[in-house]
Design a protein around this motif. Structure first.
Motif, short mmCIF file in Angstrom:
data_model
loop_
_atom_site.label_atom_id
_atom_site.label_comp_id
_atom_site.label_asym_id
_atom_site.label_seq_id
_atom_site.Cartn_x
_atom_site.Cartn_y
_atom_site.Cartn_z
N SER A 1 3.43 1.01 0.51
CA SER A 1 2.27 1.09 -0.36
C SER A 1 2.66 0.59 -1.75
CB SER A 1 1.79 2.54 -0.45
OG SER A 1 0.87 2.69 -1.51
N ILE B 1 -1.45 -1.78 1.12
CA ILE B 1 -0.38 -1.36 2.02
C ILE B 1 0.05 -2.62 2.76
CG2 ILE B 1 0.29 0.11 3.94
CD1 ILE B 1 -2.05 1.96 3.11
N SER C 1 -5.16 2.39 -1.63
CA SER C 1 -4.16 2.89 -2.59
C SER C 1 -3.60 4.20 -2.05
CB SER C 1 -4.80 3.09 -3.96
OG SER C 1 -5.88 4.01 -3.86
N ALA C 2 -2.39 4.15 -1.52
CA ALA C 2 -1.81 5.31 -0.84
C ALA C 2 -0.61 5.88 -1.60
CB ALA C 2 -1.38 4.92 0.57
N LEU D 1 2.21 8.01 3.33
CA LEU D 1 1.96 7.26 4.56
C LEU D 1 2.65 7.95 5.73
CD1 LEU D 1 2.99 3.65 3.41
CD2 LEU D 1 0.65 4.46 3.68
N ILE E 1 -3.02 8.15 5.75
CA ILE E 1 -2.62 8.01 4.35
C ILE E 1 -3.29 9.09 3.51
CG2 ILE E 1 -2.46 5.51 4.68
CD1 ILE E 1 -4.84 5.22 2.73
N THR F 1 -4.79 9.02 -0.24
CA THR F 1 -5.13 8.05 -1.28
C THR F 1 -4.82 8.63 -2.66
OG1 THR F 1 -7.40 8.82 -1.59
CG2 THR F 1 -7.01 7.17 0.15
#
Length: 193
Positions: free
Chosen positions: A122, A127, A144-145, A148, A159, A161
């Motif tokens: 990420s 990702i 937008s992580a 994971l 994920i 966020t």
């Protein structure tokens, strides 16, 4: 609960640590590695930037200046992911570097597929998925992580966020399957049974 060894590796603190799979004080087969790293927030900072790797006896095997936000060993122990770089374990030669175009973003999370064939990273609002054998960028997911995790069957990616929601994705197609209201903050751990 016995402490085996302790190292004061980084005066500026540790940003990530990882241990190779299958390591134990007795009975592990083959080499066993422990990795740790620290980071700096901006290139102008004075903080030391380092990656260090030890064996299970606390002997330093490898050290280099390298920004480390996240660390992970692949499930079979062949690779170490350190921020935007993939290393071959044992030799610590670079396998390949992630093709990142965005400067000054921190890598929030990294993981490997359960079979070790894919490295997911990420970075910023994406990702990135790489083939660990070839270094080929397989696909990019817009998400937008900060955490994971793969499912054990390799087919789902979960994920957390930056906004704190929990999302389930089809790992192959990149289709969002489910989104759950999470924590209102992206600083959350994640695990999949």
């Amino acid at each position: 609960g016995e402490q085996l060894w302790s190292l004061d590796a980084f005066p500026n603190g540790v940003s990530g640590a990882a241990i190779a799979p299958g390591c134990s004080t007795t009975g592990h087969s083959g080499p066993c590695y422990v990795a740790a790293g620290n980071r700096r927030w901006h290139p102008a900072d004075e903080a030391e930037t380092s990656l260090q790797i030890w064996d299970m006896d606390g002997n330093l095997l490898h050290s280099e200046e390298h920004i480390v936000y996240t660390l992970a060993f692949s499930p079979e122990g062949k690779f170490l992911a350190a921020f935007d770089q993939l290393y071959h374990t044992g030799t610590w030669n670079a396998a390949f570097a992630a093709q990142m175009q965005i400067k000054y973003y921190s890598s929030e999370a990294t993981t490997f597929s359960p079979d070790g064939s894919i490295w997911a990273l990420s970075i910023g609002e994406e990702i990135l998925f790489y083939n660990t054998a070839s270094g080929e960028l397989l696909r990019t997911l817009t998400a937008s992580a900060v955490s994971l995790a793969y499912s054990a069957a390799d087919d789902k990616l979960v994920i957390v966020t930056k906004s704190g929601d929990v999302q389930l994705w089809d790992a192959a197609s990149g289709e969002l399957l489910t989104s759950l209201d999470g924590f209102g903050s992206g600083q959350a751990g994640l695990a999949v049974s």
